[in-house]
Design an enzyme around this catalytic site. Structure first.
Site: not given
Length: 330
Positions: A24, A52, A85, A107, A194, A226, A230, A251
């Site tokens: 969960y 959980s 798992q 996955h 990844e 920078e 951004e 730009s």
């Protein structure tokens, strides 16, 4: 490549079935709640000491132990961390599987690298939303969805693909598009992305840019803005309209500088290293390394985490983010 939408998927392939979502966390809560709100019969399987349990019950979900959830279920979605798992499958899932059950994953790591080898008498499918769980959930509540990948690894009952499509529809993914792939391709491309770009390549590029500016005598605060802050603005443009949208939006100075200097950074030597990283994913070397790391108690990962946390960009970043009121709650 086949792409499916809502008209191609039918929830009838899951209706009347008992569905167990094991875990969960980020994906687990989204799968469980979205399927429940799609009218399906869902319970959550968790360890009895899991924090959980209370969260899932508070959300209106039935919660059982993992073993009891598997015994009850016809379809079992395993949304536990990759490294746990195998052990949980061997002790709590495999002994309680029945002929005709469906094992589902988000996955393909443990199936592809044969950490989990299900019996031939069950279906094995994958439904992988291409988004973090909180966005899978949020887009669903807004009446939309995120794209999903599906794959069929074993089709014992003859309708495994229909079940995978129905699951993706229940998540909301069929509104955005469901792409059919294979466990192999999903696993290898996911790990490569990844490592080389999303989590590895981008992080190292950010740190190297920050260090270059600071070492040249510029303030850390400017270097942070920078080289890290951004970046979100640029990635949002990529996300919305690809590389061309970004180039159109910045730009001419930025566009020209990027197009002429970028290739000096990402040289043929860098691409050759990317190919080596991909080979390590393809031949299983990375999987073995990661499994060995887990079995050793995460000695290397712990050290790497500590080094990353202590990097100057983390210190100045924490200070600057405290100035941004819209980020404080996050």
């Amino acid at each position: 490549m086949n792409v499916y939408y809502e008209q191609d998927a039918d929830l009838k392939h899951l209706q009347g079935k008992n569905i167990a979502v094991l875990g969960y966390g980020s994906q687990g809560h989204a799968h469980a709640l979205n399927l429940k709100e799609s009218g399906l019969n869902v319970c959550v399987g968790l360890r009895t000491d899991s924090s959980s349990c209370a969260k899932a019950r508070q959300a209106g979900l039935e919660v059982n132990t993992i073993a009891d959830a598997v015994k009850w279920a016809d379809i079992i979605m395993i949304l536990l961390p990759d490294q746990y798992q195998k052990a949980i499958y061997e002790t709590e899932i495999a002994p309680n599987l029945e002929t005709g059950n469906t094992l589902a994953f988000a996955h393909g790591f443990n199936i592809h690298y044969k950490q989990i080898v299900p019996p031939e008498t069950v279906n094995v499918i994958m439904i992988a939303p291409k988004s973090p769980g909180h966005l899978v959930r949020r887009t669903f509540t807004e009446g939309n969805g995120v794209p999903c990948l599906i794959a069929v690894h074993q089709d014992y009952t003859g309708n495994a693909k229909e079940q995978a499509l129905a699951w993706a529809k229940g998540l909301g993914g069929a509104k955005a598009g469901v792409i059919e792939t294979t466990i192999k391709d999903e696993t290898e491309t996911d790990l490569f992305g990844e490592q080389a770009v999303l989590c590895g390549g981008s992080a190292e590029l950010i740190k190297a840019g920050f260090e270059t500016l600071v070492e040249a005598g510029y303030p850390e605060e400017l270097a942070y803005f920078e080289c890290l802050h951004e970046l979100k603005l640029i990635v949002d443009l990529y996300y919305e309209g690809g590389l061309s949208r970004m180039n159109y939006s910045v730009s001419d100075t930025a566009e020209y500088g990027g197009m002429t200097r970028g290739p000096r950074l990402i040289t043929p030597a860098v691409k050759a290293e990317m190919k080596k990283i991909l080979e390590e994913v393809q031949d299983g070397r990375f999987a073995k390394e990661f499994i060995d790391e887990c079995n050793s108690g995460y000695k290397n990962l712990t050290s790497l985490r500590e080094s990353n946390t202590n990097h100057p960009i983390e210190k100045v970043g924490a200070k600057l983010r405290n100035m941004m009121s819209w980020l404080i709650k996050k």
